[in-house]
Design an enzyme around this catalytic site. Structure first.
Site, PDB file in Angstrom:
ATOM      1  N   GLU A 275       0.840  -1.211   0.000  1.00 52.62           N
ATOM      2  CA  GLU A 275       0.000   0.000   0.000  1.00 52.62           C
ATOM      3  C   GLU A 275       0.871   1.255   0.000  1.00 52.62           C
ATOM      4  OE1 GLU A 275      -1.948  -0.464   3.759  1.00 52.62           O
ATOM      5  OE2 GLU A 275      -3.236  -2.096   3.090  1.00 52.62           O
ATOM      6  N   PRO A 276       1.713   1.432  -0.999  1.00 50.75           N
ATOM      7  CA  PRO A 276       2.562   2.624  -0.983  1.00 50.75           C
ATOM      8  C   PRO A 276       1.769   3.874  -1.336  1.00 50.75           C
ATOM      9  CG  PRO A 276       2.911   1.401  -3.013  1.00 50.75           C
ATOM     10  CD  PRO A 276       1.935   0.599  -2.190  1.00 50.75           C
ATOM     11  N   ARG A 314       2.750  20.152   6.198  1.00 48.64           N
ATOM     12  CA  ARG A 314       3.802  19.252   6.699  1.00 48.64           C
ATOM     13  C   ARG A 314       4.913  19.976   7.475  1.00 48.64           C
ATOM     14  NH1 ARG A 314       6.715  16.222   4.363  1.00 48.64           N
ATOM     15  NH2 ARG A 314       6.375  14.415   5.685  1.00 48.64           N
ATOM     16  N   CYS A 344      -2.123  33.867  10.083  1.00 46.04           N
ATOM     17  CA  CYS A 344      -1.799  34.592  11.318  1.00 46.04           C
ATOM     18  C   CYS A 344      -1.370  33.667  12.440  1.00 46.04           C
ATOM     19  CB  CYS A 344      -3.018  35.406  11.733  1.00 46.04           C
ATOM     20  SG  CYS A 344      -3.430  36.574  10.444  1.00 46.04           S
ATOM     21  N   TYR A 373       0.596  13.926   0.749  1.00 45.36           N
ATOM     22  CA  TYR A 373       0.185  14.589   1.983  1.00 45.36           C
ATOM     23  C   TYR A 373       0.300  16.109   1.855  1.00 45.36           C
ATOM     24  CZ  TYR A 373       0.716   9.735   3.288  1.00 45.36           C
ATOM     25  OH  TYR A 373       0.629   8.364   3.305  1.00 45.36           O
TER      26      TYR A 373
HETATM   27  N1  LLP Z   1      -1.256   1.931   4.556  1.00 43.58           N
HETATM   28  C1  LLP Z   1      -1.700   2.381   5.734  1.00 43.58           C
HETATM   29  C2  LLP Z   1      -2.554   1.514   6.540  1.00 43.58           C
HETATM   30  C3  LLP Z   1      -1.338   3.675   6.175  1.00 43.58           C
HETATM   31  O1  LLP Z   1      -1.774   4.112   7.357  1.00 43.58           O
HETATM   32  C4  LLP Z   1      -0.509   4.489   5.369  1.00 43.58           C
HETATM   33  C5  LLP Z   1      -0.131   5.833   5.788  1.00 43.58           C
HETATM   34  C6  LLP Z   1      -0.081   3.973   4.124  1.00 43.58           C
HETATM   35  C7  LLP Z   1      -0.468   2.686   3.749  1.00 43.58           C
HETATM   36  C8  LLP Z   1       0.779   4.764   3.186  1.00 43.58           C
HETATM   37  O2  LLP Z   1       2.014   5.067   3.729  1.00 43.58           O
HETATM   38  P1  LLP Z   1       3.134   5.748   2.817  1.00 43.58           P
HETATM   39  O3  LLP Z   1       3.555   4.735   1.790  1.00 43.58           O
HETATM   40  O4  LLP Z   1       2.542   6.951   2.176  1.00 43.58           O
HETATM   41  O5  LLP Z   1       4.215   6.073   3.766  1.00 43.58           O
HETATM   42  N2  LLP Z   1       0.625  12.785   6.819  1.00 43.58           N
HETATM   43  C9  LLP Z   1       1.906  12.158   7.092  1.00 43.58           C
HETATM   44  C10 LLP Z   1       1.921  10.709   6.659  1.00 43.58           C
HETATM   45  C11 LLP Z   1       0.802   9.888   7.266  1.00 43.58           C
HETATM   46  C12 LLP Z   1       0.826   8.441   6.844  1.00 43.58           C
HETATM   47  C13 LLP Z   1      -0.401   7.735   7.307  1.00 43.58           C
HETATM   48  N3  LLP Z   1      -0.527   6.374   6.881  1.00 43.58           N
HETATM   49  C14 LLP Z   1       3.007  12.951   6.401  1.00 43.58           C
HETATM   50  O6  LLP Z   1       2.720  13.987   5.785  1.00 43.58           O
HETATM   51  O7  LLP Z   1       4.181  12.604   6.508  1.00 43.58           O
END
Ligand code: LLP
Length: 419
Positions: A275-276, A314, A344, A373
Site C-alpha cells: 500500500e505505498p 507538513r 496569522c 500529503y
Molecule cells: N497503509 C496504511 C494503513 C497507512 O496508514 C498508510 C499511511 C499507508 C499505507 C501509506 O504510507 P506511505 O507509503 O505513504 O508512507 N501525513 C503524514 C503521513 C501519514 C501516513 C499515514 N498512513 C506525512 O505527511 O508525513
C-alpha cells in the site's frame, strides 16, 4: 527521479513551463507529473515480480480522481481508509475487487457501502470491528473477505506522529493475540479470512524495521496455517520513504524493498499486496507559489509567500523539510530567508534561515516533494480557498481540481432563520 527539470533556465513539469501554468491558473497551485507517477508505480510492480502481487495505492497521500484513474488504468489497486476515499476509487473506475479498506474506525455504514459495491478485503484492526463487520455482512447475506492487521511491536524509526507499529500505537491487533482473534474470525458468519496485514509507519528510510515486521508475519502465517486457516494473501502496508533533499539522503529503493520481501516472504506462496502512498506520489508533485513581499526583520529576512500552512501543513505539523527552488534558475548570489505564509500564526513557517537565490515580489518558487500529503491535508483555514491541482502529461496540462470561488465557500454556511 522526477520530471521537474530546468529547461533553458526555467523549471518545467515534463515539457510544460511552470510559469505558463501559473499564468493560466494563478498561484498557489499543486502540479503533478503523469510520467513520475507512472514511473514510481512501475518501480514497485517490477520490484515485486515475479511474485504474484497487487500494488494498492494509498489514496490518503494524493486522492485526486484523475490521479487515481491514471494509476488504476495501469493496474493499480487502491488502499482506502474512509467511505469518501472508497467513493473516489470507484469514481476513478477502479473495480471493487482491487480496493482494500484499512483504518481503525470503519463505521457500519462504510462496511455496507464497500460490501454493496465490491471489496478486495477489509483489513480489520480490532475484535469489536470484526464483530461489527460480521453482523453487517451476515445481515446483507454477504461475505466479507478479511485480513487482520497485526501490530508487530516494531520501532519504525520514523517521526513519532507517523509510526504505527509499536504496541503503544492505536493500530492493529497485538501480534501475540492474533491467533485467538483468527480463531474467533473462523467461527463468525459473513467473514472469510484471506490473509494477514501489517503497516508499521510512514517515511521509513531503513529496511530493517520492515524486515523485522515481515519476519514476524512469516512466522504467524505458518502458525495460522497450522491452526487450519487458509492464508493466501499478505498485505505489507506502505511506508517506504523518499528523499526530501537533493543532497545527502538515499533511502532504500523499491528494488531493495522487493528483494527483501522476496527473501522474507517469498517462500510462503502468498499473493503480496503493498500500500505505498508517498513513494508513488511524493516526488510526483510540486507546490508553486508567488513571493508577495520580502520583509526585513531584526537580523532576518522574511520571504512572504502566497502559499501558507493551510495549503501545505507538513512543515508546521511535523517540522518537515521541503526543498524550495525558484522557477527561474539562478546562479547569482543567494541569501538566507525565513520562508513564511500569510496565515496569522508563527507556526505558518515553511523554513527558517533557508539559503535561496535572491528573490523579489512577483518571483515564483516551487516546493518539491509536495505530491504526497500536500493537497489532501489542505484546509480553508483563514478562509483561504483550497488551491487548484494541475496534471501534466508531456506538453499538455489540465486543471484537475479548480479553485473554488468565494461565493461557493461562503454559500456553504447558512444562517438559521431564528437568528
Ligand atoms: N497503509 C496504511 C494503513 C497507512 O496508514 C498508510 C499511511 C499507508 C499505507 C501509506 O504510507 P506511505 O507509503 O505513504 O508512507 N501525513 C503524514 C503521513 C501519514 C501516513 C499515514 N498512513 C506525512 O505527511 O508525513
Amino acid at each position: 527521479m522526477d520530471h521537474f527539470i530546468y529547461q533553458n533556465g526555467r523549471l518545467h513539469a515534463e515539457d510544460v513551463d511552470l510559469a505558463e501554468i501559473a499564468r493560466a491558473v494563478g498561484t498557489p497551485f499543486y502540479v503533478y507529473s503523469t510520467a513520475t507517477l507512472t514511473r514510481h508505480y512501475k518501480l514497485f510492480t517490477e520490484a515485486l515480480s515475479p511474485l504474484p502481487h497487487q500494488v494498492c495505492f494509498a489514496i490518503k497521500s494524493l486522492s485526486n480522481i484523475a490521479v487515481l484513474k491514471l494509476l488504476g488504468d495501469l493496474g493499480a489497486g487502491m488502499d482506502v481508509v474512509s467511505g469518501g476515499e472508497y467513493r473516489r476509487a470507484l469514481a476513478a473506475g477502479v473495480p471493487g475487487d482491487r480496493i482494500v479498506f484499512s483504518g481503525v474506525g470503519k463505521t457500519r455504514e462504510e462496511m455496507r457501502l464497500a460490501l454493496t459495491h465490491g471489496i478486495r478485503q477489509f483489513n480489520v484492526e480490532s475484535e469489536p470491528e470484526l464483530l461489527a463487520l460480521s453482523a453487517v455482512a451476515h445481515a446483507m447475506g454477504a461475505t466479507a473477505p478479511i485480513t487482520l492487521r497485526v501490530n508487530p511491536d516494531v520501532d519504525a524509526k520514523t517521526h513519532e506522529k507517523i509510526a504505527t507499529g509499536k504496541s503503544e500505537n492505536k493500530f492493529g491487533i497485538p501480534i501475540a493475540k492474533a491467533r485467538a482473534v483468527y480463531a474467533l474470525a473462523a467461527t463468525l458468519p459473513g467473514i472469510k479470512v484471506v490473509g494477514v496485514d501489517v503497516h508499521i509507519g510512514s517515511q521509513l528510510t531503513d529496511l530493517a524495521p520492515f524486515e523485522a515486521a515481515f519476519q514476524k508475519v512469516a512466522e504467524l502465517t505458518l502458525q495460522l496455517r497450522a491452526d487450519g486457516h487458509e492464508i493466501t494473501r499478505l498485505d505489507l502496508g506502505g511506508g517506504l520513504g523518499i528523499p526530501y533533499t537533493r543532497s545527502n539522503e538515499a533511502p532504500p529503493l523499491p528494488t531493495d524493498y522487493g528483494a527483501m520481501v522476496k527473501r522474507t516472504l517469498g517462500h510462503l506462496n502468498c499473493e503480496i499486496e503493498i500500500e505505498p502512498g508517498r513513494l508513488i506520489s511524493g516526488n510526483s508533485g510540486l507546490l508553486v507559489s508567488e513571493v508577495i513581499y520580502v520583509k526585513e526583520g531584526e537580523g532576518r529576512t522574511f520571504l512572504i509567500l502566497d502559499a501558507a500552512m493551510n495549503d501545505l501543513v507538513r512543515p508546521s505539523m511535523y517540522g518537515a523539510h521541503h526543498d524550495i527552488v525558484p522557477l527561474v534558475e539562478s546562479t547569482g548570489p543567494g541569501q538566507d530567508y525565513d520562508v513564511v505564509g500569510p496565515v496569522c500564526e508563527t507556526g505558518d513557517t515553511f523554513a527558517k534561515g533557508r539559503a535561496l537565490p535572491a528573490l523579489a515580489p512577483g518571483d515564483l518558487v516551487a516546493f518539491r516533494s509536495a505530491g504526497a500529503y500536500g493537497a489532501v491535508m489542505a484546509s480553508e483555514y483563514n478562509t483561504r480557498p483550497l488551491i487548484p491541482e494541475v496534471l501534466v502529461r508531456g506538453d499538455q496540462f489540465a486543471v484537475i481540481r479548480a479553485r473554488p470561488s468565494f461565493d461557493e465557500i461562503l454559500n456553504r454556511d447558512s444562517i438559521p432563520e431564528w437568528l
